[in-house]
Design a protein around this motif. Structure first.
Motif, short mmCIF file in Angstrom:
data_model
loop_
_atom_site.label_atom_id
_atom_site.label_comp_id
_atom_site.label_asym_id
_atom_site.label_seq_id
_atom_site.Cartn_x
_atom_site.Cartn_y
_atom_site.Cartn_z
N VAL A 66 66.89 37.51 49.66
CA VAL A 66 65.69 38.34 49.83
C VAL A 66 65.08 38.67 48.47
CG1 VAL A 66 64.78 40.48 50.76
CG2 VAL A 66 66.52 39.27 52.00
N ILE A 93 61.30 37.75 47.38
CA ILE A 93 60.30 38.76 46.99
C ILE A 93 59.71 38.41 45.63
CG2 ILE A 93 60.02 41.18 46.32
CD1 ILE A 93 61.98 41.87 48.56
N GLY A 118 60.97 31.56 51.45
CA GLY A 118 61.90 32.22 52.37
C GLY A 118 62.34 31.31 53.49
N GLN A 162 66.54 33.54 60.87
CA GLN A 162 66.70 33.79 59.44
C GLN A 162 65.50 33.26 58.67
OE1 GLN A 162 70.43 32.03 58.34
NE2 GLN A 162 71.57 33.83 58.98
N CYS A 187 62.64 35.69 59.17
CA CYS A 187 62.80 36.98 58.49
C CYS A 187 62.60 36.83 56.99
CB CYS A 187 64.18 37.55 58.76
SG CYS A 187 64.39 38.08 60.44
N PHE A 188 63.26 35.83 56.39
CA PHE A 188 63.09 35.63 54.95
C PHE A 188 61.64 35.34 54.62
CE2 PHE A 188 67.72 34.07 54.78
CZ PHE A 188 68.15 35.28 54.30
N ILE A 232 59.24 38.35 54.86
CA ILE A 232 59.40 39.30 53.76
C ILE A 232 58.69 38.77 52.51
CG2 ILE A 232 61.08 40.35 52.19
CD1 ILE A 232 62.98 40.56 54.55
N GLY A 284 62.19 46.07 48.30
CA GLY A 284 63.24 45.12 48.68
C GLY A 284 64.27 45.75 49.60
N THR A 305 64.61 44.64 53.48
CA THR A 305 65.85 44.03 53.96
C THR A 305 66.41 44.81 55.13
OG1 THR A 305 66.28 43.54 51.67
CG2 THR A 305 68.05 43.12 53.20
N TYR A 343 64.42 42.63 57.95
CA TYR A 343 65.46 41.62 58.18
C TYR A 343 66.46 42.13 59.21
CZ TYR A 343 68.78 37.92 57.30
OH TYR A 343 69.62 36.85 57.44
N HIS A 379 73.55 44.39 52.79
CA HIS A 379 72.51 43.41 52.47
C HIS A 379 71.37 44.07 51.68
CE1 HIS A 379 69.88 39.90 54.10
NE2 HIS A 379 70.13 39.80 52.82
N THR A 429 70.15 43.39 47.84
CA THR A 429 68.78 43.07 47.44
C THR A 429 68.33 43.98 46.31
OG1 THR A 429 68.35 42.46 49.72
CG2 THR A 429 66.44 42.82 48.31
#
Lengths: 296, 244
Positions: B98, B102, B117, B137, B140-141, B144, B168, B172, B176, B211, B215
């Motif tokens: 993440v 970012i 991502g 995944q 979500c990545f 972000i 961040g 996350t 996420y 997580h 980040t």
């Protein structure tokens, strides 16, 4: 035993897994689920041997039980009440059966994916999607190459830093963290500079110009043709069965499915054929090979 | 500025495509789930919807025939994220992905952020195993990175370490964690209930927390040097283009 299904054309491999994964996700009928689960287990063992047996026993069986147990705890629909929990919620037969079916489906999909990982290597994936999405496929293939390369490069940088006493294994904890950041930073600079050089090299060799062909070692021959025809045949029978309600099962409020008829047996048979296709192909090839060997 | 106009046209095309998907195809898929599949195939339907949301990005990106340099910088950032995930694999959930996404979103723009991502999510599962969780995944990545790019472009997110860390950590934990938990619930039970969702969030709390902390830690240490390096590359090789 060597797997022969993976020697077929990537489109056959990918089409097979796409169809089988969608069917496994959608059909909740117990016969269909059993067929899919058994075929997935057999194929995974055929592909990976003892590792697959261990994986299935060690991870998949507990996962199956855990998932099956989770549903009745949260789902209290259904008419056949077996007993009440201490907080007053009923546990029903239907929710237990549904939990078992959902768990079976989940585990089947995971095992199919483990087969997918073994058969659909990244070069096949890139071959298929390179035609539709050339730029994104190029990014995928470069990223797949870069990852192991960067891990090696980190080792090289860290070795060089060790010579001057600046590795992550040297100094106090604060010092080590700072050394680690420095190594990552060196790696990033190297990666970016190196990447630009690669990009310039690609450009000077004519990347993106029209009428350029690309390298491919895959050929769609008569064998692929026959297997795809067989696959499509089985799929259409299964889909006709699905349209006629052969594959559906109702769990709530009470369990109900369509009666067994000769036609449903045909549908089950073609689903079994479809799910077992890689296994059948491999066995036929093995028998052929044995026969040729014994003749000489 | 022709460059600027170009990106604006792409921008509106993506919006058009996205709105067609959101207004027509997604409701149609949900209807399919409710009427044809008897409303029990939550996972299958949600998987389709997650895939739809990624299609506009792919199509727009392909349509504008990106240059080799652009492709390669995206590939490099995604690979750094994956290599970082591989390097820290022994610490569960302590992933730098993440943070890198970012940084990419802030430095290279929203579209590149999304692609870094999504590619990182996809490629890392070639090493850690593909599964029904991959599209979640990736989404979500990607989202972000996209948000980071948009917020930076709008001026809401600076290059300061503190704001980046704050964003961040929150992204996350909320985005996420929030989406992945829904995905894993649908994957496990294929029966949706609010208590079960709450239970999933509760059981995933510490994973998401670790997580988020990871980040923040990675952003704290990496954001400044990485942004500097990307800027340097952009200036040195003239990669600066209108940010979308």
């Amino acid at each position: 035993m060597k797997d022969h299904f993976s020697t077929f054309h990537p489109i056959v491999n990918f089409g097979y897994f796409a169809a089988i994964l969608i069917f496994s996700m959608v059909f909740m009928h117990p016969v269909f689920q059993c067929i899919a689960l058994v075929s997935a287990v057999v194929y995974s063992i055929m592909l990976k041997g003892r590792g697959a047996v261990r994986f299935n026993l060690l991870y998949m069986v507990p996962l199956l039980l855990l998932t099956a147990a989770m549903n009745p705890a949260f789902n209290h629909e259904g008419v056949t009440i077996l007993f009440y929990l201490s907080n007053g919620n009923p546990i029903t037969l239907e929710s237990i059966l549904f939990g078992a079916a959902a768990a079976c489906m989940f585990v089947t999909i995971i095992i199919w994916f483990s087969c997918y990982n073994a058969v659909m290597t990244s070069d096949k994936f890139i071959y298929i999607f390179g035609k539709i999405w050339p730029a994104l496929s190029l990014i995928f293939s470069m990223a797949l190459r870069f990852v192991p390369r960067y891990l090696t490069q980190i080792r090289i940088i860290s070795g060089a830093q060790k010579c001057i006493g600046r590795d992550v294994t040297q100094g106090n904890i604060w010092r080590r963290a700072r050394n680690g950041i420095a190594i990552v930073s060196i790696m990033t600079t190297w990666a970016l500079e190196n990447a630009i050089e690669t990009a310039d090299s690609m450009k000077s060799r004519g990347y993106g110009l029209p009428n350029r062909s690309s390298f491919s070692i895959f050929r769609f021959d008569s064998r692929d043709m026959i297997v795809s025809a067989a696959m499509l045949g089985c799929m259409s029978v299964v889909l006709i069965g699905a349209a006629m309600g052969e594959n559906t099962i109702r769990f709530f409020p009470s369990v109900k499915m369509i009666e067994l008829t000769p036609f449903s047996v045909v549908v089950y048979g073609s689903y079994l054929m479809l799910c077992m296709m890689p296994v059948i192909i491999t066995m036929v090839e093995e028998i052929k090979w044995k026969r040729i060997e014994s003749r000489s | 500025m022709p460059d600027k106009q170009l990106t604006e046209r792409h921008w509106s095309k993506r919006m058009l495509l996205a709105s067609v998907l959101i207004l027509l195809v997604i409701p149609a898929t949900i209807m399919l789930g409710v009427f044809v599949l008897n409303d029990r195939k939550y996972y299958f339907i949600s998987l389709l919807i997650v895939l739809y949301t990624m299609i506009p990005f792919a199509l727009v990106f392909e349509k504008r025939k990106p240059q080799a340099r652009e492709l390669i910088v995206i590939a490099v950032m995604a690979s750094i994220a994956v290599a970082g995930r591989a390097a820290f694999f022994m610490l569960p959930q302590f992933k730098p992905v993440v943070a890198i996404v970012i940084i990419a979103g802030v430095s290279l723009g929203a579209e590149a952020g999304f692609l870094v991502g999504a590619v990182a999510g996809f490629v890392s599962n070639f090493f850690f195993g593909q599964g029904p969780w991959t599209p979640w995944q990736m989404f979500c990545f990607g989202i972000i990175g996209y948000l980071a790019g948009i917020l930076f472009h709008k001026g809401a997110l600076g290059r300061r370490r503190l704001t980046l860390c704050l964003f961040g950590g929150l992204a996350t934990f909320v985005i996420y964690g929030g989406i992945i938990n829904i995905g894993s619930l649908l994957m496990f039970t294929s029966h949706f209930s609010w208590e079960a969702l709450l239970a999933t969030y509760a059981s995933g709390f510490w994973f998401d927390m670790v997580h988020a902390i990871a980040t923040v830690v990675f952003l704290f240490f990496l954001s400044r040097p990485m942004l500097e390096k990307l800027d340097r590359i952009k200036i040195k090789y003239g990669l600066i283009r209108a940010q979308d």
